[in-house]
Design a protein around this motif. Structure first.
Motif, short mmCIF file in Angstrom:
data_model
loop_
_atom_site.label_atom_id
_atom_site.label_comp_id
_atom_site.label_asym_id
_atom_site.label_seq_id
_atom_site.Cartn_x
_atom_site.Cartn_y
_atom_site.Cartn_z
N GLY A 115 -20.72 20.21 -14.50
CA GLY A 115 -20.99 18.88 -13.98
C GLY A 115 -22.26 18.80 -13.17
O GLY A 115 -22.72 17.70 -12.84
N ARG A 116 -22.83 19.94 -12.82
CA ARG A 116 -24.06 19.96 -12.02
C ARG A 116 -25.23 20.56 -12.79
O ARG A 116 -26.38 20.17 -12.56
N PHE A 117 -24.96 21.52 -13.67
CA PHE A 117 -26.00 22.19 -14.45
C PHE A 117 -25.93 21.72 -15.89
O PHE A 117 -24.85 21.51 -16.45
N THR A 118 -27.12 21.59 -16.51
CA THR A 118 -27.20 21.21 -17.92
C THR A 118 -28.23 22.07 -18.61
O THR A 118 -29.38 22.14 -18.17
N MET A 148 -30.65 21.74 -12.91
CA MET A 148 -29.67 22.00 -11.87
C MET A 148 -29.72 20.86 -10.86
O MET A 148 -30.75 20.64 -10.22
N ASP A 149 -28.63 20.15 -10.74
CA ASP A 149 -28.53 19.01 -9.84
C ASP A 149 -27.49 19.29 -8.76
O ASP A 149 -26.62 20.14 -8.92
N ASN A 150 -27.59 18.52 -7.68
CA ASN A 150 -26.63 18.66 -6.58
C ASN A 150 -26.47 20.13 -6.18
O ASN A 150 -25.35 20.65 -6.08
N LEU A 151 -27.57 20.77 -5.96
CA LEU A 151 -27.55 22.20 -5.64
C LEU A 151 -26.85 22.46 -4.32
O LEU A 151 -26.95 21.68 -3.36
N LYS A 152 -26.17 23.59 -4.28
CA LYS A 152 -25.41 23.99 -3.11
C LYS A 152 -25.96 25.30 -2.56
O LYS A 152 -26.67 26.03 -3.25
N LEU A 153 -25.60 25.58 -1.32
CA LEU A 153 -26.08 26.82 -0.69
C LEU A 153 -25.72 28.04 -1.55
O LEU A 153 -26.51 28.99 -1.66
N GLU A 154 -24.53 28.00 -2.15
CA GLU A 154 -24.07 29.16 -2.92
C GLU A 154 -24.76 29.31 -4.27
O GLU A 154 -24.50 30.25 -5.00
N ASP A 155 -25.65 28.38 -4.61
CA ASP A 155 -26.44 28.52 -5.83
C ASP A 155 -27.67 29.40 -5.61
O ASP A 155 -28.38 29.72 -6.57
N THR A 156 -27.89 29.79 -4.38
CA THR A 156 -29.03 30.65 -4.09
C THR A 156 -28.87 31.99 -4.80
O THR A 156 -27.85 32.67 -4.66
N ALA A 157 -29.88 32.34 -5.58
CA ALA A 157 -29.82 33.58 -6.37
C ALA A 157 -31.11 33.74 -7.16
O ALA A 157 -31.93 32.81 -7.21
N VAL A 158 -31.27 34.90 -7.75
CA VAL A 158 -32.30 35.08 -8.76
C VAL A 158 -31.68 34.69 -10.10
O VAL A 158 -30.59 35.18 -10.45
N TYR A 159 -32.34 33.82 -10.81
CA TYR A 159 -31.83 33.32 -12.09
C TYR A 159 -32.57 34.02 -13.23
O TYR A 159 -33.81 34.08 -13.25
N TYR A 160 -31.79 34.54 -14.16
CA TYR A 160 -32.33 35.28 -15.29
C TYR A 160 -31.97 34.58 -16.60
O TYR A 160 -30.87 34.05 -16.77
N CYS A 161 -32.89 34.66 -17.54
CA CYS A 161 -32.65 34.16 -18.89
C CYS A 161 -32.37 35.35 -19.80
O CYS A 161 -33.04 36.40 -19.69
N ASN A 162 -31.40 35.19 -20.66
CA ASN A 162 -31.04 36.24 -21.60
C ASN A 162 -31.08 35.68 -23.01
O ASN A 162 -30.49 34.65 -23.29
N THR A 208 -27.12 26.32 -32.78
CA THR A 208 -27.24 24.97 -33.32
C THR A 208 -27.07 23.89 -32.27
O THR A 208 -26.99 22.72 -32.59
N ASP A 209 -27.01 24.30 -31.01
CA ASP A 209 -26.73 23.37 -29.92
C ASP A 209 -25.35 22.76 -30.03
O ASP A 209 -25.03 21.81 -29.31
N ALA A 210 -24.56 23.28 -30.93
CA ALA A 210 -23.23 22.70 -31.13
C ALA A 210 -22.31 22.98 -29.96
O ALA A 210 -21.34 22.26 -29.74
N SER A 211 -22.60 24.00 -29.21
CA SER A 211 -21.74 24.30 -28.09
C SER A 211 -22.53 24.82 -26.92
O SER A 211 -23.56 25.48 -27.08
N THR A 212 -22.05 24.49 -25.75
CA THR A 212 -22.62 25.00 -24.51
C THR A 212 -21.48 25.49 -23.64
O THR A 212 -20.32 25.12 -23.84
N TYR A 213 -21.83 26.33 -22.69
CA TYR A 213 -20.81 26.89 -21.80
C TYR A 213 -21.27 26.79 -20.37
O TYR A 213 -22.46 27.04 -20.07
N TYR A 214 -20.34 26.41 -19.49
CA TYR A 214 -20.59 26.41 -18.06
C TYR A 214 -19.33 26.88 -17.34
O TYR A 214 -18.24 26.40 -17.65
N PRO A 215 -19.47 27.77 -16.39
CA PRO A 215 -18.30 28.12 -15.58
C PRO A 215 -17.96 26.95 -14.65
O PRO A 215 -18.80 26.07 -14.41
N ASP A 216 -16.79 26.97 -14.11
CA ASP A 216 -16.35 25.89 -13.23
C ASP A 216 -17.27 25.71 -12.02
O ASP A 216 -17.43 24.61 -11.50
N SER A 217 -17.89 26.79 -11.58
CA SER A 217 -18.72 26.74 -10.38
C SER A 217 -19.94 25.83 -10.54
O SER A 217 -20.49 25.35 -9.54
N VAL A 218 -20.38 25.61 -11.78
CA VAL A 218 -21.58 24.78 -11.99
C VAL A 218 -21.33 23.61 -12.91
O VAL A 218 -22.21 22.76 -13.10
#
Length: 116
Positions: free
Chosen positions: A66-69, A83-97, A54-64
């Motif tokens: 304030g930067r990811f929405t 994804m805003d203010n990307l950092k070197l450590e954001d480099t990865a393959v991103y998967y949708c589940n 229902t879009d009532a809740s979203t989750y983000y770990p501390d690592s992202v």
């Protein structure tokens, strides 16, 4: 069987932005719980965002936080990850589940590279 397709990965400089898209098949999209995960070389896959039915809740770990929405457009059967203010450590393959009625479905992933 739900088909999941990610897109939007690219190379970007630190501080830059990208928007990933996740398109999922099926007639019950509005009932899917959808999450984004990422996996960097040599590391385990980790969750970076999740959005409820229902879009009532979203989750983000501390690592992202304030930067990811994460957002969803049920009319287009699509979930986005801004994804805003990307950092070197954001480099990865991103998967949708996609989680639907006890089953999980994964896409093939999209590569995000943050480098100067």
């Amino acid at each position: 069987q739900i088909q999941v397709v990610e897109s939007g990965g690219d190379w970007v400089q630190p501080g830059g932005s990208l928007r990933l898209s996740c398109a999922a098949s099926g007639d019950n999209f509005e009932w899917y719980t959808i999450g984004w995960f990422r996996q960097a070389p040599g590391k385990e896959r980790e969750g970076v965002s999740c959005i409820s039915i229902t879009d009532a809740s979203t989750y983000y770990p501390d690592s992202v936080k304030g930067r990811f929405t994460i957002s969803r457009d049920n009319a287009k059967n699509t979930v986005y990850l801004q994804m805003d203010n990307l950092k070197l450590e954001d480099t990865a393959v991103y998967y949708c589940n996609v989680f639907d009625r006890g089953s999980r479905y994964w896409g093939q992933g999209t590569q995000v590279t943050v480098s100067s």
